[in-house]
Scaffold this motif. Structure first.
Motif, PDB file in Angstrom:
ATOM      1  N   ASP A   7      52.015  37.953  78.119  1.00 26.67           N
ATOM      2  CA  ASP A   7      51.331  37.208  77.069  1.00 26.67           C
ATOM      3  C   ASP A   7      50.080  36.580  77.692  1.00 26.67           C
ATOM      4  O   ASP A   7      50.183  35.743  78.587  1.00 26.67           O
ATOM      5  CB  ASP A   7      52.273  36.124  76.531  1.00 26.67           C
ATOM      6  N   LEU A   8      48.914  36.988  77.222  1.00 26.18           N
ATOM      7  CA  LEU A   8      47.644  36.511  77.754  1.00 26.18           C
ATOM      8  C   LEU A   8      47.567  34.983  77.775  1.00 26.18           C
ATOM      9  O   LEU A   8      47.064  34.389  78.726  1.00 26.18           O
ATOM     10  CB  LEU A   8      46.483  37.070  76.931  1.00 26.18           C
ATOM     11  N   TYR A   9      48.096  34.341  76.738  1.00 28.41           N
ATOM     12  CA  TYR A   9      47.958  32.889  76.595  1.00 28.41           C
ATOM     13  C   TYR A   9      49.058  32.094  77.281  1.00 28.41           C
ATOM     14  O   TYR A   9      48.964  30.881  77.368  1.00 28.41           O
ATOM     15  CB  TYR A   9      47.881  32.516  75.110  1.00 28.41           C
ATOM     16  N   ARG A  10      50.082  32.771  77.761  1.00 31.29           N
ATOM     17  CA  ARG A  10      51.192  32.046  78.376  1.00 31.29           C
ATOM     18  C   ARG A  10      51.511  32.506  79.798  1.00 31.29           C
ATOM     19  O   ARG A  10      52.080  31.763  80.572  1.00 31.29           O
ATOM     20  CB  ARG A  10      52.451  32.212  77.526  1.00 31.29           C
ATOM     21  N   ILE A  52      46.170  32.388  66.747  1.00 28.32           N
ATOM     22  CA  ILE A  52      45.689  33.644  66.152  1.00 28.32           C
ATOM     23  C   ILE A  52      46.389  34.835  66.793  1.00 28.32           C
ATOM     24  O   ILE A  52      46.819  35.764  66.097  1.00 28.32           O
ATOM     25  CB  ILE A  52      44.154  33.747  66.279  1.00 28.32           C
ATOM     26  N   ASP A  53      46.527  34.801  68.102  1.00 26.12           N
ATOM     27  CA  ASP A  53      47.217  35.873  68.818  1.00 26.12           C
ATOM     28  C   ASP A  53      48.656  36.024  68.338  1.00 26.12           C
ATOM     29  O   ASP A  53      49.130  37.140  68.095  1.00 26.12           O
ATOM     30  CB  ASP A  53      47.190  35.591  70.318  1.00 26.12           C
ATOM     31  N   LYS A  54      49.365  34.910  68.176  1.00 31.02           N
ATOM     32  CA  LYS A  54      50.759  34.982  67.724  1.00 31.02           C
ATOM     33  C   LYS A  54      50.822  35.467  66.278  1.00 31.02           C
ATOM     34  O   LYS A  54      51.761  36.184  65.895  1.00 31.02           O
ATOM     35  CB  LYS A  54      51.458  33.626  67.865  1.00 31.02           C
ATOM     36  N   ARG A  56      48.674  37.631  64.935  1.00 35.62           N
ATOM     37  CA  ARG A  56      48.426  39.079  65.023  1.00 35.62           C
ATOM     38  C   ARG A  56      49.679  39.819  65.478  1.00 35.62           C
ATOM     39  O   ARG A  56      50.009  40.883  64.949  1.00 35.62           O
ATOM     40  CB  ARG A  56      47.276  39.373  65.966  1.00 35.62           C
ATOM     41  N   LYS A  57      50.363  39.251  66.473  1.00 33.21           N
ATOM     42  CA  LYS A  57      51.589  39.891  66.954  1.00 33.21           C
ATOM     43  C   LYS A  57      52.659  39.900  65.870  1.00 33.21           C
ATOM     44  O   LYS A  57      53.369  40.896  65.701  1.00 33.21           O
ATOM     45  CB  LYS A  57      52.099  39.195  68.213  1.00 33.21           C
ATOM     46  N   ALA A  58      52.762  38.808  65.120  1.00 33.35           N
ATOM     47  CA  ALA A  58      53.739  38.755  64.017  1.00 33.35           C
ATOM     48  C   ALA A  58      53.350  39.751  62.923  1.00 33.35           C
ATOM     49  O   ALA A  58      54.225  40.383  62.323  1.00 33.35           O
ATOM     50  CB  ALA A  58      53.829  37.339  63.452  1.00 33.35           C
ATOM     51  N   ALA A  59      52.059  39.907  62.665  1.00 36.80           N
ATOM     52  CA  ALA A  59      51.607  40.855  61.646  1.00 36.80           C
ATOM     53  C   ALA A  59      51.937  42.286  62.052  1.00 36.80           C
ATOM     54  O   ALA A  59      52.303  43.108  61.210  1.00 36.80           O
ATOM     55  CB  ALA A  59      50.103  40.707  61.413  1.00 36.80           C
ATOM     56  N   THR A  60      51.842  42.575  63.329  1.00 40.67           N
ATOM     57  CA  THR A  60      52.185  43.908  63.822  1.00 40.67           C
ATOM     58  C   THR A  60      53.690  44.151  63.714  1.00 40.67           C
ATOM     59  O   THR A  60      54.132  45.211  63.275  1.00 40.67           O
ATOM     60  CB  THR A  60      51.736  44.080  65.290  1.00 40.67           C
ATOM     61  N   GLY A  70      52.543  33.690  58.765  1.00 38.74           N
ATOM     62  CA  GLY A  70      52.132  32.302  58.560  1.00 38.74           C
ATOM     63  C   GLY A  70      52.928  31.335  59.414  1.00 38.74           C
ATOM     64  O   GLY A  70      52.373  30.406  60.011  1.00 38.74           O
ATOM     65  N   VAL A  71      54.226  31.557  59.489  1.00 36.62           N
ATOM     66  CA  VAL A  71      55.091  30.703  60.308  1.00 36.62           C
ATOM     67  C   VAL A  71      54.687  30.808  61.783  1.00 36.62           C
ATOM     68  O   VAL A  71      54.603  29.792  62.486  1.00 36.62           O
ATOM     69  CB  VAL A  71      56.579  31.068  60.121  1.00 36.62           C
ATOM     70  N   ALA A  72      54.417  32.017  62.247  1.00 36.35           N
ATOM     71  CA  ALA A  72      54.028  32.201  63.649  1.00 36.35           C
ATOM     72  C   ALA A  72      52.741  31.435  63.952  1.00 36.35           C
ATOM     73  O   ALA A  72      52.644  30.748  64.984  1.00 36.35           O
ATOM     74  CB  ALA A  72      53.854  33.686  63.963  1.00 36.35           C
TER      75      ALA A  72
END
Length: 159
Positions: A7-10, A52-54, A56-60, A70-72
């Motif tokens: 995870d880029l952000y974590r 935003i990243d989370k 996008r990952k949830a949308a995928t 939305g929750v993510a």
């Protein structure tokens, strides 16, 4: 199934951008206030990018369920805003203000020495406050906002 992508952000150096405002608060006695506010801008940009990243990952992963997306986004943004910006920024701000005041009352050190000492104390406190703040925010989120989701969201990890 291969190893999970980091995870880029974590899991990378990018997570240290979430500490920018704590560093800014530590240096408050030494730098102009706009520099401190800029550090909050960096930390807030980090929080927003992670949310935003989370999303996008949830949308995928859940393309047919916009609620999960939305929750993510909301869960990540609120958690990161509290655990990476608001609470640690306030904590370091108050610690440094108290340190500078106490050093002024209890020592005869010159002002530059008191300011540098305050900055060093603020920087030294950052690693000590992270885990307690993260766990507190987990508890607060699990006890409030995450109850609205029906099941607890996956709490983000530190910064």
């Amino acid at each position: 199934m291969g190893p999970e992508e980091p995870d880029l952000y974590r899991d990378t150096w990018v997570r240290y951008l979430g500490y920018a405002n704590e560093v800014g608060e530590s240096f408050r006695p030494l730098v102009p206030v706009p520099v401190v506010w800029a550090s909050y801008g960096v930390a807030t940009a980090y929080v927003t990018a992670d949310a935003i990243d989370k999303g996008r990952k949830a949308a995928t992963a859940h393309a047919q369920d916009p609620t999960r997306v939305g929750v993510a986004v909301v869960d990540t943004f609120v958690w990161q805003s509290l655990a990476s910006v608001a609470i640690p920024g306030f904590t370091i701000n108050r610690l440094c203000a108290a340190s500078l005041a106490l050093l002024g009352s209890l020592t005869r050190w010159p002002l530059p020495v008191r300011r540098w000492t305050t900055t060093a104390l603020g920087l030294a406190a950052i690693p000590l406050i992270i885990t307690p703040i993260d766990r507190t925010v987990d508890f607060l989120m699990d006890s409030s906002l995450r109850k609205l989701y029906g099941t607890p969201g996956e709490p983000p990890t530190s910064h």
